[in-house]
Write an enzyme that holds these catalytic residues in place. Structure first.
Site, PDB file in Angstrom:
ATOM      1  N   GLY A 116       0.792  -1.219   0.000  1.00 55.11           N
ATOM      2  CA  GLY A 116       0.000   0.000   0.000  1.00 55.11           C
ATOM      3  C   GLY A 116       0.827   1.273   0.000  1.00 55.11           C
ATOM      4  O   GLY A 116       2.057   1.264   0.134  1.00 55.11           O
ATOM      5  N   HIS A 117       0.124   2.386  -0.103  1.00 55.07           N
ATOM      6  CA  HIS A 117       0.751   3.703  -0.201  1.00 55.07           C
ATOM      7  C   HIS A 117       1.524   4.043   1.072  1.00 55.07           C
ATOM      8  O   HIS A 117       1.094   3.761   2.183  1.00 55.07           O
ATOM      9  CB  HIS A 117      -0.309   4.769  -0.466  1.00 55.07           C
ATOM     10  CG  HIS A 117      -1.403   4.798   0.549  1.00 55.07           C
ATOM     11  ND1 HIS A 117      -2.524   4.011   0.460  1.00 55.07           N
ATOM     12  CD2 HIS A 117      -1.545   5.516   1.682  1.00 55.07           C
ATOM     13  CE1 HIS A 117      -3.304   4.241   1.488  1.00 55.07           C
ATOM     14  NE2 HIS A 117      -2.737   5.150   2.257  1.00 55.07           N
ATOM     15  N   GLY A 118       2.698   4.620   0.880  1.00 57.00           N
ATOM     16  CA  GLY A 118       3.484   5.106   2.007  1.00 57.00           C
ATOM     17  C   GLY A 118       4.153   4.036   2.838  1.00 57.00           C
ATOM     18  O   GLY A 118       4.698   4.321   3.908  1.00 57.00           O
TER      19      GLY A 118
END
Length: 341
Positions: free
Chosen positions: A235-237
């Site tokens: 996922g993002h980040g």
């Protein structure tokens, strides 16, 4: 097809040759190897195959060397088998140079030593360094950077501002830098722009159809020498540390940090905004919903320490029987209470 004398292989890999020298033309399993092929033994449960194997030579540890007439003695048989396999393997692909059927934006910088197959798209201000290969159907967005000696297999996508280090392998269908799952929890579920980026450090390998998302802001980072299997969702980040192994169908939610030297087994799920320490092993299908300190081995969902997980796994099939026994005991106790016993 390459051919080597056994003595040449021993010298190249710095292994000890036991027995006479022969010509070797290939690599195979213990069960299927012919007298001019080399095989290996890395797991003692296959030791019974040594007697039956027709292999011309076998890579194995010193303790088993006396069981075969011809051997390459190794402290790490599986690793050295891989090194031998590299000697005999034929690289994939049949194209050299930069195809005129590829689209390369005028502002992109592509090394003359790169191999760019037909139907590759390279966006503006992107840099492709020396000895990197892009197979057909690869899409590289604007302001990307791909380092030296990388191989990017067909139909891989790098969205804008994605960076890949040196000596990386990106398998078919990987998507790097797609939008993270960011929406405002209003009635309209308004999309939040995802303008972060993805950075893949040196010597990373990413398996087919894996996705690594960019976030609203900041960077999603995969650090050096990490190996990721097929069908993984990052996922993002997220930050993944060095030398970490992530097995197929793992899902890591946004803004989680995974430490160095970790193993995430198949189908493990990691919640968002967590910190997983260094040297952590997470078993298959485990569910992680809290921070994990260094040097832990976990299993189950929700995940617990390995010993607890093994004990509960043994007990679980007995739960129906134990439940019946408890209900029976409860009835006995109720009767005793009724009779003031």
């Amino acid at each position: 097809m390459p051919q080597y004398k056994l003595s040449e292989i021993a010298k190249l890999l710095n292994l000890t040759l036991q027995g006479d020298d022969i010509e070797v033309v290939g690599v195979n399993t213990l069960q299927d190897a012919s007298p001019n092929e080399i095989s290996f033994l890395a797991n003692a449960k296959y030791i019974h195959q040594l007697v039956l194997s027709q292999a011309g030579a076998i890579i194995l540890s010193k303790e088993y060397a006396s069981r075969v007439p011809r051997a390459l003695i190794s402290t790490e048989p599986y690793r050295d088998f891989g090194r031998v396999l590299s000697l005999f393997s034929i690289p994939q692909g049949c194209f050299d140079g930069i195809s005129h059927q590829a689209y390369i934006h005028p502002t992109a910088q592509v090394s003359k030593t790169a191999t760019i197959y037909p139907f590759v798209f390279i966006g503006s201000h992107t840099v492709i360094e020396e000895n990197t290969t892009l197979f057909p159907g690869v899409y590289i967005g604007e302001h990307c950077h791909i380092g030296k000696n990388c191989t990017i297999y067909p139909n891989t996508v790098l969205m804008a501002n994605t960076s890949i280090g040196n000596d990386c392998i990106i398998h078919a269908g990987v998507v790097l830098g797609s939008d993270g799952f960011g929406f405002a929890l209003t009635e309209e579920k308004q999309k939040i722009p995802q303008v972060g980026n993805v950075i893949i450090k040196d010597k990373v390998e990413i398996g087919a159809n894996t996705t690594v998302d960019r976030g609203t802001l900041g960077t999603t980072t995969i650090n050096e020498n990490t190996k990721i299997d097929n069908l993984v969702q990052i996922g993002h980040g997220v930050t993944v540390g060095k030398n970490t192994v992530i097995v197929s169908q793992v899902g890591i939610s946004g803004s989680t940090s995974i430490g160095d030297n970790c193993i995430l087994a198949g189908q493990a799920g990691i919640s968002g905004h967590l910190t997983i320490g260094n040297n952590v092993t997470i078993g298959p299908q485990s569910g992680i919903g809290k921070n994990i300190p260094d040097n832990q081995i976990l299993g189950g969902s929700p995940a617990v320490d390995r010993q607890t997980f093994l004990k509960t796994s043994v007990l679980m099939p007995r739960f129906p029987e134990l439940f019946k026994r408890i209900k029976k005991l409860e009835k006995i106790l109720e009767k005793k209470k009724e009779h003031n016993i």
